[in-house]
Design an enzyme around this catalytic site. Sequence first.
Site, PDB file in Angstrom:
ATOM      1  CD  GLU A  16       3.785   1.159  -4.089  1.00  0.00           C
ATOM      2  OE1 GLU A  16       3.452   1.262  -2.895  1.00  0.00           O
ATOM      3  OE2 GLU A  16       3.716   0.096  -4.721  1.00  0.00           O
TER       4      GLU A  16
ATOM      5  CE  LYS B 146       4.138  -3.600  -4.478  1.00  0.00           C
ATOM      6  NZ  LYS B 146       3.054  -2.621  -4.238  1.00  0.00           N
TER       7      LYS B 146
ATOM      8  CB  CYS C 266       5.143  -1.024  -1.388  1.00  0.00           C
ATOM      9  SG  CYS C 266       3.842  -0.588  -0.208  1.00  0.00           S
TER      10      CYS C 266
HETATM   11  N1  LIG Z   1       0.786  -1.212  -0.865  1.00  0.00           N
HETATM   12  C1  LIG Z   1       1.581  -2.267  -0.741  1.00  0.00           C
HETATM   13  O1  LIG Z   1       2.201  -2.707  -1.677  1.00  0.00           O
HETATM   14  C2  LIG Z   1       1.791  -2.960   0.550  1.00  0.00           C
HETATM   15  C3  LIG Z   1       0.961  -2.674   1.737  1.00  0.00           C
HETATM   16  O2  LIG Z   1       0.214  -1.710   1.821  1.00  0.00           O
HETATM   17  C4  LIG Z   1       1.091  -3.631   2.825  1.00  0.00           C
HETATM   18  O3  LIG Z   1       1.907  -4.583   2.699  1.00  0.00           O
HETATM   19  O4  LIG Z   1       0.413  -3.519   3.824  1.00  0.00           O
END
Ligand SMILES: NC(=O)CC(=O)C(=O)O
Length: 303
Positions: free
Chosen positions: A57, A136, A178
């Site tokens: 990401e 996302k 994520c």
């Molecule tokens: N960074 C993200 O999108 C998610 C995350 O860090 C988490 O769900 O914990």
Amino acid sequence: MATFLKKPLKLALVQLASGAHRQDFPPGADKAANLSHARSKVLEAAQGGARLIVLPECFNSPYGTQFFPKYAETLHPSPPSKEQSPSFHALSAIAAEANAYLIGGSIPELEPESKKYYNTSLVFSPSGSLIGTHRKTHLFDIDIPGKIKFKESDVLSPGNELTVIDLPEYGKIGLAICYDIRFPESAMIAARKGAFLLVYPGAFNTTTGPLHWSLLGRARAVDNQTYVALCSPSRDLEATYHAYGHSLIADPSAGILTEADEKETIIYADLDNETIVNTRKSIPIYTQRRFDVYPDVSGQSSK
Ligand SMILES: NC(=O)CC(=O)C(=O)O
């Protein structure tokens, strides 16, 4: 035998160190340096035999709401010009040079008409053609007192589609980013559509990573009896956001095939159809589901 994965596949996750926090780069140069570094690591993964290669990401920018507008690129109309999206063109060229499928982690995207920002992943074929995108869908808005507060929705808008991409030589993958992994519904839909692998470029942090990263990866694998891949940036304690690292690949029984530590590295795993089929034969939840009992998992039906 049912076929989810048409032939064995070597998967590589590039846990990339990006130098985006560095003050000594002139404006824009950190992105160019990160793209060039990503190229060398993807080519290394291809040399190692990988035919599907994943970047993390926000692989060419710092992760933080204050950075997204500065680093955002325009992807529409597609294909964008090189000025609109240097990352699009770099990823396309890298995939072709590596002769591999490439999941380009994610980049901040600006949709020029709506002026909305997204966190977007671009996927390229071995010939360098764009074969899929994912915005996302669930934004990372959390507040753990004394630990971490993060509000992606201050700047970003959520994508409104789930993403399943066909890799013609291999089969289908589910792609999400994520925080999306915390929502099992999207994983389940991708698996129901026949995905052999669920891929999550992600940047958990040093608070939520130890709590949930591996647990969520293994949970999505055991729920769906698919392979699962989580690809993080390496940890950089000079950056404003401390990524957890620990990129990992889980098998369809939720065993961890390989896991990185927090440093820059490439991890590999060999995926095959038999492992999926045998897992589903041994514990046949796949055919035991009761969608007649729970046709509407949102709980919103009038029944
Ligand atoms: N960074 C993200 O999108 C998610 C995350 O860090 C988490 O769900 O914990």
